[in-house]
Scaffold this active site. Structure first.
Site, PDB file in Angstrom:
ATOM      1  N   GLN A 113     -27.228  11.464 -42.957  1.00  0.00           N
ATOM      2  CA  GLN A 113     -27.493  12.831 -43.393  1.00  0.00           C
ATOM      3  C   GLN A 113     -28.588  12.906 -44.446  1.00  0.00           C
ATOM      4  O   GLN A 113     -28.631  13.824 -45.261  1.00  0.00           O
ATOM      5  CB  GLN A 113     -26.198  13.460 -43.925  1.00  0.00           C
ATOM      6  CG  GLN A 113     -25.110  13.559 -42.868  1.00  0.00           C
ATOM      7  CD  GLN A 113     -23.843  14.203 -43.388  1.00  0.00           C
ATOM      8  OE1 GLN A 113     -23.793  14.714 -44.508  1.00  0.00           O
ATOM      9  NE2 GLN A 113     -22.792  14.195 -42.576  1.00  0.00           N
ATOM     10  N   CYS A 114     -29.486  11.963 -44.412  1.00  0.00           N
ATOM     11  CA  CYS A 114     -30.596  11.897 -45.364  1.00  0.00           C
ATOM     12  C   CYS A 114     -31.815  12.612 -44.772  1.00  0.00           C
ATOM     13  O   CYS A 114     -31.976  12.689 -43.557  1.00  0.00           O
ATOM     14  CB  CYS A 114     -30.910  10.426 -45.646  1.00  0.00           C
ATOM     15  SG  CYS A 114     -32.315  10.136 -46.741  1.00  0.00           S
TER      16      CYS A 114
END
Length: 238
Positions: A113-114
């Site tokens: 989720q970066c």
């Protein structure tokens, strides 16, 4: 419960890990808990104690910490190459990094989720497609230390996540810490061999280490480095 006259005591505290020796006379058992009787101790606050006799046998242990990993964390400086380390795959099976002997290896701490995830997944997939059959192996270590951006669990949830993301990025291992007292010994070794800018700690998701065919780390790349920009360095080592 009886013990040998000298025992090895592995101690896990909230701030550090250590292995120390104490005679049995300094130990006291009360309500199934082990107390270390000593006037001076730099191991506090004490949260977990594992008592180990020789030959090695865990008599009482209230910790999920792997003792082999604790010992490895103390001894990573003695490693000659990444081949001296054993890691666990995403399903919890031991994998000796000796299996990668003779290959060029790229080691990456990944997150789902970066802001860097989409590009790195795509470009690592391209690297694998371009150089995989020529001897490049990509080793991916999920890590949740940076903004809690790797929430997926190991095993099938991790496999499903990568499949859904169309990320054919190479071998995927068990989620680990890369910084701090709990850092995996492999990462302690990598950071020692290829130091970072403004300290050796891993700065963010998708830091990359390039390892030659002898298992020696030869370069380190920032999280923002596009994986395809590493291609020229990979070609020199293949």
């Amino acid at each position: 419960m009886s013990f040998a006259s000298n025992l090895r005591l592995a101690v896990l505290s909230s701030s550090r890990r250590a292995v120390i020796n104490r005679p049995a006379s300094s130990l006291r058992i009360h309500n199934n808990q082990i107390h270390l009787e000593t006037k001076k101790s730099n191991l506090k606050p004490l949260t977990t104690v594992c008592l180990i006799g020789f030959p090695l046998q865990v008599a009482n242990c209230h910790s999920k910490a792997n003792i082999n990993e604790m010992a490895g964390n103390d001894n990573y400086k003695n490693a000659n190459s990444i081949y001296d380390f054993t890691v666990k795959d995403t399903h919890g099976e031991d994998v000796s990094l000796e299996k990668y002997k003779g290959n060029v290896v790229l080691i990456v701490n990944i997150a789902s989720q970066c802001g860097l995830t989409k590009n790195n997944y795509a470009k690592l997939t391209q690297l694998k497609e371009k150089y995989g059959e020529k001897g490049l192996k990509i080793l991916n270590f999920p890590c949740n230390q940076f903004g809690s951006q790797m929430p997926e669990s190991d095993g099938e949830p991790m496999v499903c996540h990568l499949r859904d993301a169309k990320a054919d990025i190479g071998d995927v291992f068990q989620k680990i810490d890369v910084n701090g007292n709990g850092a995996h010994p492999l990462y302690s070794y990598l950071k020692e061999k290829q130091k970072g800018t403004l300290g050796n700690g891993i700065k963010w998701n998708f830091t990359k280490f390039l390892v030659n065919k002898e298992g020696i780390p030869v370069n380190r790349y920032a999280p923002t480095t596009d994986p395809m920009d590493i291609a020229k360095d990979i070609e020199k080592l293949l």
